[in-house]
Design a protein around this motif. Sequence first.
Motif, PDB file in Angstrom:
ATOM      1  N   PHE A 196     -17.363 -71.645 -20.311  1.00 48.16           N
ATOM      2  CA  PHE A 196     -18.774 -71.736 -19.989  1.00 48.16           C
ATOM      3  C   PHE A 196     -18.841 -72.141 -18.523  1.00 48.16           C
ATOM      4  O   PHE A 196     -18.150 -73.078 -18.109  1.00 48.16           O
ATOM      5  CB  PHE A 196     -19.462 -72.813 -20.849  1.00 48.16           C
ATOM      6  CG  PHE A 196     -19.263 -72.610 -22.315  1.00 48.16           C
ATOM      7  CD1 PHE A 196     -20.193 -71.920 -23.064  1.00 48.16           C
ATOM      8  CD2 PHE A 196     -18.138 -73.108 -22.952  1.00 48.16           C
ATOM      9  CE1 PHE A 196     -19.998 -71.726 -24.423  1.00 48.16           C
ATOM     10  CE2 PHE A 196     -17.942 -72.920 -24.314  1.00 48.16           C
ATOM     11  CZ  PHE A 196     -18.868 -72.231 -25.048  1.00 48.16           C
ATOM     12  N   CYS A 197     -19.621 -71.438 -17.717  1.00 52.55           N
ATOM     13  CA  CYS A 197     -19.686 -71.830 -16.313  1.00 52.55           C
ATOM     14  C   CYS A 197     -21.078 -71.604 -15.745  1.00 52.55           C
ATOM     15  O   CYS A 197     -21.864 -70.817 -16.245  1.00 52.55           O
ATOM     16  CB  CYS A 197     -18.635 -71.117 -15.483  1.00 52.55           C
ATOM     17  SG  CYS A 197     -18.769 -69.338 -15.397  1.00 52.55           S
ATOM     18  N   VAL A 198     -21.341 -72.365 -14.690  1.00 55.79           N
ATOM     19  CA  VAL A 198     -22.571 -72.224 -13.907  1.00 55.79           C
ATOM     20  C   VAL A 198     -22.140 -71.705 -12.552  1.00 55.79           C
ATOM     21  O   VAL A 198     -21.290 -72.294 -11.878  1.00 55.79           O
ATOM     22  CB  VAL A 198     -23.313 -73.569 -13.752  1.00 55.79           C
ATOM     23  CG1 VAL A 198     -24.567 -73.386 -12.910  1.00 55.79           C
ATOM     24  CG2 VAL A 198     -23.648 -74.152 -15.111  1.00 55.79           C
TER      25      VAL A 198
ATOM     26  N   VAL B 146     -22.758 -68.252 -17.443  1.00 54.29           N
ATOM     27  CA  VAL B 146     -21.874 -67.243 -18.011  1.00 54.29           C
ATOM     28  C   VAL B 146     -21.025 -67.890 -19.100  1.00 54.29           C
ATOM     29  O   VAL B 146     -20.550 -69.017 -18.940  1.00 54.29           O
ATOM     30  CB  VAL B 146     -20.951 -66.639 -16.930  1.00 54.29           C
ATOM     31  CG1 VAL B 146     -19.998 -65.626 -17.527  1.00 54.29           C
ATOM     32  CG2 VAL B 146     -21.769 -66.005 -15.817  1.00 54.29           C
ATOM     33  N   GLN B 147     -20.853 -67.174 -20.194  1.00 54.53           N
ATOM     34  CA  GLN B 147     -20.001 -67.613 -21.297  1.00 54.53           C
ATOM     35  C   GLN B 147     -19.131 -66.449 -21.692  1.00 54.53           C
ATOM     36  O   GLN B 147     -19.559 -65.301 -21.688  1.00 54.53           O
ATOM     37  CB  GLN B 147     -20.873 -68.069 -22.477  1.00 54.53           C
ATOM     38  CG  GLN B 147     -20.114 -68.546 -23.689  1.00 54.53           C
ATOM     39  CD  GLN B 147     -19.694 -67.441 -24.639  1.00 54.53           C
ATOM     40  OE1 GLN B 147     -20.389 -66.444 -24.797  1.00 54.53           O
ATOM     41  NE2 GLN B 147     -18.552 -67.599 -25.251  1.00 54.53           N
TER      42      GLN B 147
ATOM     43  N   VAL C 154     -18.420 -71.408  -8.197  1.00 53.34           N
ATOM     44  CA  VAL C 154     -18.381 -72.012  -9.526  1.00 53.34           C
ATOM     45  C   VAL C 154     -18.811 -73.472  -9.379  1.00 53.34           C
ATOM     46  O   VAL C 154     -18.104 -74.280  -8.797  1.00 53.34           O
ATOM     47  CB  VAL C 154     -16.973 -71.922 -10.148  1.00 53.34           C
ATOM     48  CG1 VAL C 154     -16.942 -72.611 -11.508  1.00 53.34           C
ATOM     49  CG2 VAL C 154     -16.534 -70.469 -10.272  1.00 53.34           C
ATOM     50  N   LEU C 155     -20.004 -73.789  -9.882  1.00 53.10           N
ATOM     51  CA  LEU C 155     -20.514 -75.161  -9.803  1.00 53.10           C
ATOM     52  C   LEU C 155     -19.978 -76.024 -10.937  1.00 53.10           C
ATOM     53  O   LEU C 155     -19.755 -77.221 -10.769  1.00 53.10           O
ATOM     54  CB  LEU C 155     -22.041 -75.173  -9.840  1.00 53.10           C
ATOM     55  CG  LEU C 155     -22.761 -74.424  -8.726  1.00 53.10           C
ATOM     56  CD1 LEU C 155     -24.268 -74.545  -8.917  1.00 53.10           C
ATOM     57  CD2 LEU C 155     -22.340 -74.943  -7.368  1.00 53.10           C
ATOM     58  N   LYS C 156     -19.805 -75.412 -12.111  1.00 52.79           N
ATOM     59  CA  LYS C 156     -19.303 -76.153 -13.269  1.00 52.79           C
ATOM     60  C   LYS C 156     -18.494 -75.195 -14.130  1.00 52.79           C
ATOM     61  O   LYS C 156     -18.880 -74.036 -14.301  1.00 52.79           O
ATOM     62  CB  LYS C 156     -20.458 -76.749 -14.064  1.00 52.79           C
ATOM     63  CG  LYS C 156     -20.013 -77.554 -15.255  1.00 52.79           C
ATOM     64  CD  LYS C 156     -21.135 -78.351 -15.862  1.00 52.79           C
ATOM     65  CE  LYS C 156     -20.576 -79.113 -17.046  1.00 52.79           C
ATOM     66  NZ  LYS C 156     -20.863 -80.496 -17.029  1.00 52.79           N
ATOM     67  N   TRP C 157     -17.382 -75.679 -14.661  1.00 51.95           N
ATOM     68  CA  TRP C 157     -16.523 -74.864 -15.524  1.00 51.95           C
ATOM     69  C   TRP C 157     -16.066 -75.735 -16.688  1.00 51.95           C
ATOM     70  O   TRP C 157     -15.579 -76.842 -16.486  1.00 51.95           O
ATOM     71  CB  TRP C 157     -15.309 -74.380 -14.743  1.00 51.95           C
ATOM     72  CG  TRP C 157     -14.382 -73.533 -15.567  1.00 51.95           C
ATOM     73  CD1 TRP C 157     -13.442 -73.971 -16.455  1.00 51.95           C
ATOM     74  CD2 TRP C 157     -14.304 -72.114 -15.578  1.00 51.95           C
ATOM     75  NE1 TRP C 157     -12.788 -72.912 -17.024  1.00 51.95           N
ATOM     76  CE2 TRP C 157     -13.295 -71.760 -16.494  1.00 51.95           C
ATOM     77  CE3 TRP C 157     -14.985 -71.104 -14.905  1.00 51.95           C
ATOM     78  CZ2 TRP C 157     -12.962 -70.435 -16.753  1.00 51.95           C
ATOM     79  CZ3 TRP C 157     -14.642 -69.796 -15.166  1.00 51.95           C
ATOM     80  CH2 TRP C 157     -13.644 -69.464 -16.077  1.00 51.95           C
TER      81      TRP C 157
END
Length: 68
Positions: free
Chosen positions: A61-63, A10-11, A47-50
């Motif tokens: 930007f997130c995974v 997601v962005q 949220v794995l990465k932000w």
Amino acid sequence: FIRPGGLMLVQGSLGEYQYTIGSACIPVLNINEENLRKVFERLDLDVLKWETTIRCSTHYFCVLKKKT
């Protein structure tokens, strides 16, 4: 429609109500990081990465991963 364990990238922009590209103004969700993370939690998304970048505006930007 994300399966349990599925990933989503997601962005978006934070704290804005519109995004301008040339002469076009595109509406965006005016939300801050705290409230957006609450939305993800309600949708059973981890949220794995932000990452946040700040230039002319604040972009994230997130995974995300669907909880099993």
